[in-house]
Design an enzyme around this catalytic site. Structure first.
Site, mmCIF file in Angstrom:
data_model
loop_
_atom_site.group_PDB
_atom_site.id
_atom_site.type_symbol
_atom_site.label_atom_id
_atom_site.label_comp_id
_atom_site.label_asym_id
_atom_site.label_seq_id
_atom_site.Cartn_x
_atom_site.Cartn_y
_atom_site.Cartn_z
ATOM 1 N N ASP A 65 0.843 -1.194 0.000
ATOM 2 C CA ASP A 65 0.000 0.000 0.000
ATOM 3 C C ASP A 65 0.878 1.244 0.000
ATOM 4 O O ASP A 65 1.977 1.211 0.567
ATOM 5 C CB ASP A 65 -0.812 0.042 1.311
ATOM 6 C CG ASP A 65 -2.282 -0.159 1.118
ATOM 7 O OD1 ASP A 65 -2.700 -0.481 -0.004
ATOM 8 O OD2 ASP A 65 -3.022 0.002 2.101
ATOM 9 N N TYR A 67 2.027 4.868 1.548
ATOM 10 C CA TYR A 67 1.949 5.441 2.889
ATOM 11 C C TYR A 67 0.663 6.255 3.000
ATOM 12 O O TYR A 67 0.241 6.908 2.058
ATOM 13 C CB TYR A 67 3.152 6.356 3.144
ATOM 14 C CG TYR A 67 4.482 5.642 3.153
ATOM 15 C CD1 TYR A 67 4.755 4.641 4.080
ATOM 16 C CD2 TYR A 67 5.485 5.994 2.250
ATOM 17 C CE1 TYR A 67 5.990 3.998 4.101
ATOM 18 C CE2 TYR A 67 6.712 5.358 2.268
ATOM 19 C CZ TYR A 67 6.968 4.360 3.188
ATOM 20 O OH TYR A 67 8.184 3.733 3.205
ATOM 21 N N PHE A 78 7.745 2.198 -0.874
ATOM 22 C CA PHE A 78 8.720 2.424 0.204
ATOM 23 C C PHE A 78 9.328 3.830 0.218
ATOM 24 O O PHE A 78 9.878 4.252 1.221
ATOM 25 C CB PHE A 78 9.848 1.376 0.174
ATOM 26 C CG PHE A 78 9.391 -0.019 0.494
ATOM 27 C CD1 PHE A 78 9.087 -0.390 1.801
ATOM 28 C CD2 PHE A 78 9.241 -0.967 -0.501
ATOM 29 C CE1 PHE A 78 8.643 -1.679 2.093
ATOM 30 C CE2 PHE A 78 8.795 -2.252 -0.221
ATOM 31 C CZ PHE A 78 8.504 -2.610 1.086
ATOM 32 N N HIS A 187 9.779 -9.134 5.676
ATOM 33 C CA HIS A 187 9.505 -7.716 5.415
ATOM 34 C C HIS A 187 10.436 -6.842 6.258
ATOM 35 O O HIS A 187 10.792 -7.217 7.391
ATOM 36 C CB HIS A 187 8.040 -7.420 5.753
ATOM 37 C CG HIS A 187 7.547 -6.126 5.200
ATOM 38 N ND1 HIS A 187 7.747 -4.917 5.835
ATOM 39 C CD2 HIS A 187 6.870 -5.841 4.059
ATOM 40 C CE1 HIS A 187 7.202 -3.953 5.119
ATOM 41 N NE2 HIS A 187 6.670 -4.485 4.023
#
Length: 220
Positions: A65, A67, A78, A187
């Site tokens: 997703d 931010y 990211f 992750h």
């Protein structure tokens, strides 16, 4: 709603872009952007595609997703805009790069420089409501971005796919491992980074692979 996307991508993704499900997604987005705060800005939804055309893709880093906080998301998984503190997952990515390849942690978490070198920073869902993580999931983005991954797999060769965490790793069946390299790790989130993301050395391994294919390495 004008969705500007690189012409090569647009041609390759024509089937998805003209699909009724995608048209429904566009209608949903038009309503969302007119009534709510949604990230990223409309002009940045396809920023990853416009900075890194299909023919330039060397590496794919898959996020989930955008931010959902103010001034963070700008269309690259990211990555954050200049002047915005690096969120925890990005901070851990930059720490691993320092350990792995010795590059100092940069002041800015803006990863545009990666995109311009062929690192395709793709989120599975390209938009999100402010302060509501996951709010645009299951609206049609996942089918579209699955097609994007398949297109890269089919049209390119010797691409490195960095799949961090269970969500990203579920996309592995979309990728032809005979043509490409898949690297998996936990992750980089603080919840899982110490289970094997730190020490995975994906950044040096990526460059080692690129050199074996006579492809210019990434300046991380």
């Amino acid at each position: 709603m004008q969705l500007k996307i690189d012409p090569v991508w647009k041609n390759q993704l024509k089937y998805s872009l003209e699909d009724e499900n995608f048209k429904g997604l566009v209608s949903f987005l038009e309503n969302e952007y007119s009534k709510r705060t949604v990230y990223p800005d409309q002009q940045d939804i396809f920023k990853a595609f416009n900075l890194c055309p299909l023919q330039k893709v060397k590496v794919v880093i898959l996020g989930q997703d955008p931010y959902h906080g103010p001034n963070q998301a700008h269309g690259l998984s990211f990555s954050v805009k200049d002047g915005v503190p690096s969120p925890p997952s990005l901070a851990n990515i930059l720490k691993e790069i320092k350990t792995d390849v010795g590059k100092p942690i940069p002041i800015s978490g803006n990863l545009t420089r990666w995109e311009e070198q062929g690192v395709f920073l793709l989120n599975a869902t390209l938009t999100v409501r402010a302060q509501e993580p996951g709010s645009h999931q299951k609206k049609g983005w996942e089918e579209f971005t699955d097609h994007v991954i398949q297109t890269i797999s089919q049209e390119r060769k010797d691409v490195i796919f960095l799949l961090w965490g269970g969500f990203a790793q579920k996309k592995a069946p979309l990728i032809d491992e005979k043509k490409h390299l898949i690297l998996k790790a936990p992750h980089p989130s603080p919840l899982s980074s110490y289970r094997g993301f730190f020490g995975c050395r994906h950044f040096s391994k990526t460059n080692e692979y690129l050199r074996t294919k006579d492809i210019a390495p990434i300046e991380w």
